[in-house]
Design a protein around this motif. Sequence first.
Motif, PDB file in Angstrom:
ATOM      1  N   TRP A 227      32.167  34.725  51.635  1.00 42.44           N
ATOM      2  CA  TRP A 227      33.342  35.592  51.639  1.00 42.44           C
ATOM      3  C   TRP A 227      33.961  35.550  53.023  1.00 42.44           C
ATOM      4  N   SER A 228      35.282  35.568  53.029  1.00 42.34           N
ATOM      5  CA  SER A 228      36.012  35.420  54.279  1.00 42.34           C
ATOM      6  C   SER A 228      37.436  35.906  54.088  1.00 42.34           C
ATOM      7  N   VAL A 229      38.077  36.271  55.200  1.00 39.91           N
ATOM      8  CA  VAL A 229      39.515  36.501  55.179  1.00 39.91           C
ATOM      9  C   VAL A 229      40.179  35.183  54.801  1.00 39.91           C
ATOM     10  N   THR A 230      41.142  35.245  53.909  1.00 38.35           N
ATOM     11  CA  THR A 230      41.737  34.033  53.380  1.00 38.35           C
ATOM     12  C   THR A 230      42.769  33.429  54.325  1.00 38.35           C
ATOM     13  N   SER A 231      43.045  32.156  54.099  1.00 40.25           N
ATOM     14  CA  SER A 231      44.113  31.436  54.788  1.00 40.25           C
ATOM     15  C   SER A 231      44.541  30.305  53.878  1.00 40.25           C
ATOM     16  N   ALA A 232      45.693  29.726  54.151  1.00 38.46           N
ATOM     17  CA  ALA A 232      46.175  28.620  53.326  1.00 38.46           C
ATOM     18  C   ALA A 232      45.198  27.456  53.363  1.00 38.46           C
TER      19      ALA A 232
ATOM     20  N   PHE B 288      34.740  33.133  47.981  1.00 37.85           N
ATOM     21  CA  PHE B 288      35.097  31.724  47.839  1.00 37.85           C
ATOM     22  C   PHE B 288      33.922  30.976  47.231  1.00 37.85           C
ATOM     23  N   VAL B 289      34.226  30.017  46.353  1.00 35.62           N
ATOM     24  CA  VAL B 289      33.197  29.140  45.798  1.00 35.62           C
ATOM     25  C   VAL B 289      33.714  27.704  45.882  1.00 35.62           C
ATOM     26  N   SER B 290      32.840  26.767  45.606  1.00 33.95           N
ATOM     27  CA  SER B 290      33.228  25.359  45.590  1.00 33.95           C
ATOM     28  C   SER B 290      34.219  25.097  44.463  1.00 33.95           C
ATOM     29  N   THR B 291      35.107  24.143  44.674  1.00 35.01           N
ATOM     30  CA  THR B 291      36.003  23.723  43.593  1.00 35.01           C
ATOM     31  C   THR B 291      35.242  23.094  42.444  1.00 35.01           C
ATOM     32  N   GLN B 292      33.968  22.737  42.673  1.00 38.86           N
ATOM     33  CA  GLN B 292      33.129  22.165  41.624  1.00 38.86           C
ATOM     34  C   GLN B 292      32.383  23.224  40.826  1.00 38.86           C
ATOM     35  N   ARG B 293      32.656  24.504  41.107  1.00 37.51           N
ATOM     36  CA  ARG B 293      31.968  25.584  40.390  1.00 37.51           C
ATOM     37  C   ARG B 293      32.968  26.488  39.660  1.00 37.51           C
ATOM     38  N   PRO B 294      33.735  25.939  38.708  1.00 37.13           N
ATOM     39  CA  PRO B 294      34.673  26.794  37.966  1.00 37.13           C
ATOM     40  C   PRO B 294      33.963  27.869  37.158  1.00 37.13           C
ATOM     41  N   ASP B 295      32.720  27.619  36.747  1.00 33.49           N
ATOM     42  CA  ASP B 295      31.974  28.620  35.984  1.00 33.49           C
ATOM     43  C   ASP B 295      31.725  29.867  36.817  1.00 33.49           C
ATOM     44  N   LEU B 296      31.285  29.663  38.049  1.00 33.89           N
ATOM     45  CA  LEU B 296      31.025  30.787  38.940  1.00 33.89           C
ATOM     46  C   LEU B 296      32.324  31.497  39.310  1.00 33.89           C
ATOM     47  N   ALA B 297      33.385  30.722  39.562  1.00 31.90           N
ATOM     48  CA  ALA B 297      34.676  31.320  39.897  1.00 31.90           C
ATOM     49  C   ALA B 297      35.192  32.186  38.753  1.00 31.90           C
ATOM     50  N   GLU B 298      35.088  31.692  37.522  1.00 37.42           N
ATOM     51  CA  GLU B 298      35.573  32.438  36.368  1.00 37.42           C
ATOM     52  C   GLU B 298      34.775  33.715  36.152  1.00 37.42           C
TER      53      GLU B 298
END
Length: 288
Positions: free
Chosen positions: A91-96, A218-228
């Motif tokens: 987890w982090s403050v976001t940026s572009a 934040f999660v890896s772009t390879q972890r859509p399951d965790l993101a969802e």
Amino acid sequence: MRRRDCLSLCAASLQSATAAGAGAGAARPRVRFPRPQRQFELRRWYPLALLEQALQRSGWEVELQPSEQVMVQSRALRELQEPDGAVDVAWSVTSAAREQALRPIRIPIYRGLFGWRVLLVPQSRRDALRAVQDLEGLRALTLLQGHDWPDTEILRANGLRVLTTARYDQLFAMLARGRADAFPRGVTEVEYELARESQTVALEPHLLLHYPAAEYFFVSTQRPDLAEALEQGLLRMVEQGDLDRLLQRHHGAALKALHLGERRRIALHNPLLPSATPLADERLWWRP
């Protein structure tokens, strides 16, 4: 107790707590998070409590596991980009830039509180900033921040002078020695830090800095399951008011003690804030 032993014991306690209630021999998904630099009881850490509850709301019963090594923020985010990285979520403050490299879950876990900043000052100079009225007055000061923190770039973009170091603990020593005038801290962080550093630093009583900021999982772009799963669980918590209640349970008393509504507010702009930040959704943001 040595730092390493303390962290190991805290991690073991957390793993035991998250495993409670599982059937004998039941396999549960492992979700690894960055081991923090601070020493405190991990099961009482708000981001972990929120992470666990959000996943449970999505039907995930997980084993939360700290990384083997302590990780600064920049390394944790790099690990998320590696196929065999040492963490699954950070987890982090976001940026572009961070949103391009990783998958953000765009629900601010602290309801934007990381953009509200009070100042720590040397104990002997508690009232030294009374005359600061606005951003121009703030520009006459030297501030402290971590070298890889997004806040550093935000402060500098507002014309502020910032001195940095890679070591979190060293920032307090630098402040105590008078290397800088003040150390801006998030309103959810400062209670712990004041208790730990009360012999050498103090809370500046007059000022409150604010810039729009969102801290996301934040999660890896390879972890859509965790993101969802995280997005669904967090949304359910927002809709039912549970995210705010959890935040108040962990930080409400500390926020009240800071008397934020009585402070002189100085507004800053945040050039790092991505255009996709859901600023219009009032359910997601805290206001003093």
